[in-house]
Write an enzyme that holds these catalytic residues in place. Structure first.
Site, PDB file in Angstrom:
ATOM      1  N   ASP A 179      -7.650  -5.446  -0.096  1.00  0.00           N
ATOM      2  CA  ASP A 179      -8.132  -5.790  -1.047  1.00  0.00           C
ATOM      3  C   ASP A 179      -7.901  -7.637  -1.436  1.00  0.00           C
ATOM      4  O   ASP A 179      -9.341  -8.726  -1.871  1.00  0.00           O
ATOM      5  CB  ASP A 179      -8.230  -5.388  -2.136  1.00  0.00           C
ATOM      6  N   HIS A 191       0.839  -1.139   0.175  1.00  0.00           N
ATOM      7  CA  HIS A 191      -0.253   0.043   0.252  1.00  0.00           C
ATOM      8  C   HIS A 191       0.956   1.271  -0.042  1.00  0.00           C
ATOM      9  O   HIS A 191       1.601   1.279   0.720  1.00  0.00           O
ATOM     10  CB  HIS A 191      -1.124  -0.115   1.340  1.00  0.00           C
TER      11      HIS A 191
HETATM   12  N1  CMC Z   1       3.840  -7.550  -4.779  1.00  0.00           N
HETATM   13  C1  CMC Z   1       5.292  -7.798  -5.316  1.00  0.00           C
HETATM   14  N2  CMC Z   1       6.566  -6.497  -5.091  1.00  0.00           N
HETATM   15  C2  CMC Z   1       5.637  -5.429  -5.059  1.00  0.00           C
HETATM   16  C3  CMC Z   1       3.819  -5.099  -4.390  1.00  0.00           C
HETATM   17  C4  CMC Z   1       3.845  -6.739  -4.741  1.00  0.00           C
HETATM   18  N3  CMC Z   1       2.231  -6.109  -4.701  1.00  0.00           N
HETATM   19  N4  CMC Z   1       4.033  -3.872  -4.400  1.00  0.00           N
HETATM   20  C5  CMC Z   1       5.498  -3.499  -4.232  1.00  0.00           C
HETATM   21  N5  CMC Z   1       6.249  -4.068  -4.457  1.00  0.00           N
HETATM   22  C6  CMC Z   1       7.716  -3.874  -4.672  1.00  0.00           C
HETATM   23  C7  CMC Z   1       8.291  -3.226  -5.759  1.00  0.00           C
HETATM   24  O1  CMC Z   1       8.410  -3.554  -6.544  1.00  0.00           O
HETATM   25  C8  CMC Z   1       8.779  -2.363  -5.785  1.00  0.00           C
HETATM   26  O2  CMC Z   1      10.198  -3.022  -5.492  1.00  0.00           O
HETATM   27  P1  CMC Z   1      11.966  -2.804  -5.981  1.00  0.00           P
HETATM   28  O3  CMC Z   1      11.848  -1.412  -5.119  1.00  0.00           O
HETATM   29  O4  CMC Z   1      12.630  -3.658  -5.923  1.00  0.00           O
HETATM   30  O5  CMC Z   1      11.408  -1.401  -7.133  1.00  0.00           O
HETATM   31  C9  CMC Z   1       8.555  -2.026  -3.694  1.00  0.00           C
HETATM   32  O6  CMC Z   1       8.109  -2.624  -3.619  1.00  0.00           O
HETATM   33  C10 CMC Z   1       7.189  -0.350  -3.293  1.00  0.00           C
HETATM   34  O7  CMC Z   1       6.709  -0.542  -4.589  1.00  0.00           O
HETATM   35  P2  CMC Z   1       5.591   0.687  -5.245  1.00  0.00           P
HETATM   36  O8  CMC Z   1       5.282   0.211  -6.509  1.00  0.00           O
HETATM   37  O9  CMC Z   1       7.176   1.490  -5.382  1.00  0.00           O
HETATM   38  O10 CMC Z   1       5.059   1.425  -3.878  1.00  0.00           O
HETATM   39  P3  CMC Z   1       3.450   2.042  -4.476  1.00  0.00           P
HETATM   40  O11 CMC Z   1       3.676   2.931  -3.076  1.00  0.00           O
HETATM   41  O12 CMC Z   1       3.960   2.968  -5.685  1.00  0.00           O
HETATM   42  O13 CMC Z   1       2.443   1.393  -4.988  1.00  0.00           O
HETATM   43  C11 CMC Z   1       0.655  -0.768  -4.915  1.00  0.00           C
HETATM   44  C12 CMC Z   1       1.560   0.896  -4.113  1.00  0.00           C
HETATM   45  C13 CMC Z   1      -0.290  -0.466  -3.927  1.00  0.00           C
HETATM   46  C14 CMC Z   1       0.155  -0.105  -6.304  1.00  0.00           C
HETATM   47  C15 CMC Z   1       1.410  -1.854  -4.861  1.00  0.00           C
HETATM   48  O14 CMC Z   1       2.004  -1.811  -3.736  1.00  0.00           O
HETATM   49  C16 CMC Z   1       0.945  -2.828  -5.923  1.00  0.00           C
HETATM   50  O15 CMC Z   1       1.098  -2.750  -6.702  1.00  0.00           O
HETATM   51  N6  CMC Z   1       0.236  -3.703  -5.015  1.00  0.00           N
HETATM   52  C17 CMC Z   1      -0.863  -4.638  -5.605  1.00  0.00           C
HETATM   53  C18 CMC Z   1      -1.860  -4.220  -6.074  1.00  0.00           C
HETATM   54  C19 CMC Z   1      -2.991  -3.910  -5.070  1.00  0.00           C
HETATM   55  O16 CMC Z   1      -3.194  -4.543  -4.003  1.00  0.00           O
HETATM   56  N7  CMC Z   1      -3.832  -2.441  -4.853  1.00  0.00           N
HETATM   57  C20 CMC Z   1      -4.636  -2.266  -3.915  1.00  0.00           C
HETATM   58  C21 CMC Z   1      -4.007  -1.385  -2.990  1.00  0.00           C
HETATM   59  S1  CMC Z   1      -5.047  -1.373  -2.068  1.00  0.00           S
HETATM   60  C22 CMC Z   1      -6.556  -0.196  -2.314  1.00  0.00           C
HETATM   61  C23 CMC Z   1      -7.104   1.227  -2.005  1.00  0.00           C
HETATM   62  O17 CMC Z   1      -6.669   1.144  -1.963  1.00  0.00           O
HETATM   63  O18 CMC Z   1      -6.629   0.837  -3.396  1.00  0.00           O
END
Ligand code: CMC
Length: 433
Positions: free
Chosen positions: A367, A309
């Site tokens: 989720d 998140h």
């Molecule tokens: N699985 C594997 N690796 C992950 C995941 C994941 N679900 N989420 C983040 N990472 C890794 C990402 O690859 C990165 O690694 P590195 O530092 O080595 O490059 C690191 O963790 C930071 O990730 P980020 O993409 O910079 O994080 P963000 O804050 O931009 O993204 C997120 C947040 C929720 C979009 C992401 O964690 C994700 O895609 N999760 C899966 C989708 C999901 O469950 N979304 C629902 C969110 S809750 C409902 C809502 O409020 O909308």
């Protein structure tokens, strides 16, 4: 003395004001930055940018705190229900008994949709995604209530409470009609005697021959699911609603845009993506181990959906609450031998121990469980995100109002850092390579 921030650019210093929120959140006020310095700030994804002042929801992502209008989510989950919480989010205060009754009566009155709208559903292809239909229908709804959708904020605000109740009620009917149309089933009309969630389940699952009798644990789980989604401060869809509202657009068009923003798999679409992920793991004969290894290798197509998140870095308080209700509903429904459930529990355990996830502070989010709960309740997968949209409606409505009433409100218009071609001369067609 109020705090300030000092910015040094080359040999010049600039003082910037600091804003402090009621929970001691601090922000550097850069509103005059460009005029003073010629610089703008750059914050791809807005992770460090406060786009507004808001009184609605407080989140502390490090401590796992979520409060609507000051009330902890745990207390609301324990003592309230979706309709009362919707009232709180929309109006700022918990309702008195008389206000609660009046709000419920307005929801009942507004449950049916205009009969002409029913024909819209016939025009969509049978396999159209319910989120596309819902977004279109919410925008169209404004056409049937033009006095509430004038695109004049002062006039639209005069009818705010009425419009809010109308949308909270009709979104549920539209969602159920979407589902019935996708199955080629006749619409089931709302009943005046049923509470909000039971009425929704009735419109989804009753037949002409037999009424659907909701098991109390099932409607309680649905009620809790909606309550936990009622608002979540400046997420992608809510910021979209505020962005659209900032142009002066009415509430119907603004929430319709919110539905579109919610649809994506990184936002509300994640609950559906969780089940798709579990199904594909199962179809490949994997128990989750191979998938976790691929996710750790950073493969974008193997992201562990339902984990991570942007704001919560220790745990998602909604996930904690919904997991408990999920277990109660599963026990009541006697669901014990679902292979997807086994994979989900294995993924949860493995990821909570694995250094890749622990070091990046990736925990199960709401989720992860909400997809599983919807599945257990018999809600079809492509309706999961629609359910999220019904739940998030109070938050979108309240955020629209905050944008609309702001006397100093300005149209949202971010800037950019241009990285394209520098000026060049037009090339006639016969000279192009
Ligand atoms: N699985 C594997 N690796 C992950 C995941 C994941 N679900 N989420 C983040 N990472 C890794 C990402 O690859 C990165 O690694 P590195 O530092 O080595 O490059 C690191 O963790 C930071 O990730 P980020 O993409 O910079 O994080 P963000 O804050 O931009 O993204 C997120 C947040 C929720 C979009 C992401 O964690 C994700 O895609 N999760 C899966 C989708 C999901 O469950 N979304 C629902 C969110 S809750 C409902 C809502 O409020 O909308």
């Amino acid at each position: 003395m109020s705090p300030t921030a000092l910015l040094k650019l080359d040999d010049k210093e600039f003082t910037l004001p600091v804003i402090v929120g009621t929970e001691s959140e601090k922000a550097i006020d850069v509103r005059g930055l460009r005029d003073k310095t010629g610089f703008i700030t750059f914050d791809d994804g807005y992770g460090n940018t406060g786009s507004c002042l808001s009184n609605i929801t407080f989140i502390d992502g490090d401590q796992g705190i979520l409060r609507y209008r000051g009330y902890p989510i745990e207390q609301l989950a324990e003592n309230s229900n979706f309709v009362e919480t919707a009232y709180l989010v929309i109006n700022g205060e918990l309702p008195t008994l008389a206000q609660r009754k009046q709000f419920s009566a307005m929801l009942t009155e507004n449950a049916p949709i205009h009969s002409a709208m029913e024909h819209f559903f016939e025009g969509f292809p049978r396999d159209a995604h319910p989120m596309a239909i819902l977004s279109s229908m919410l925008n169209s709804l404004g056409c049937y209530h033009p006095h509430l959708a004038s695109n004049d904020h002062a006039r639209d605000l005069e009818n705010y409470y009425q419009t809010a109740a109308l949308i909270i009620s009709k979104v549920r009917t539209l969602a159920a009609c979407t589902y019935r149309a996708s199955r080629g089933l006749p619409f089931i009309y709302p009943r005046r005697d049923l509470p909000y969630c039971e009425n929704f389940l009735h419109m989804m699952f009753s037949t002409q021959y037999e009424p659907y009798m909701a098991i109390p644990e099932v409607s309680a789980a649905l009620n809790l699911f909606l309550l936990l989604h009622a608002d979540h401060e400046q997420n992608c869809s809510t910021s979209t609603v505020r962005m659209v509202a900032s142009s002066g657009a009415n509430l119907f068009s603004s929430v319709s845009a919110g539905v579109s923003a919610l649809w994506g798999p990184l936002h509300g679409g994640a609950n559906m993506a969780v089940i798709e992920m579990l199904k594909s793991i199962h179809a490949e004969g994997d128990d989750g181990t191979k998938f976790i290894e691929a996710a750790k290798a950073g493969r974008a197509d193997k992201r562990l959906m339902g984990f991570g998140h942007r704001v919560y870095k220790n745990y998602d308080p909604r996930a904690k609450i919904i997991k408990k209700s999920f277990e109660t509903a599963l026990a009541k429904l006697k669901i014990t031998d679902d292979p997807l459930l086994d994979i989900a529990m294995r993924l949860e355990q493995a990821a909570l121990k694995d250094d890749y996830f622990v070091s990046r502070r990736l925990y199960p989010n709401v989720d992860f469980y909400s997809g599983l709960i919807m599945r257990a309740l018999g809600i079809p997968e492509n309706m999961f995100t629609v359910m999220f949209a019904i739940g998030r409606m109070p938050g979108w409505i309240a955020n629209w109002k905050e944008t609309a009433v702001n006397p100093k409100g300005r149209i949202y218009r971010p800037r950019q850092v241009y990285t394209g071609a520098v000026q060049r001369n037009f090339v006639p067609m016969n000279e192009r390579k």
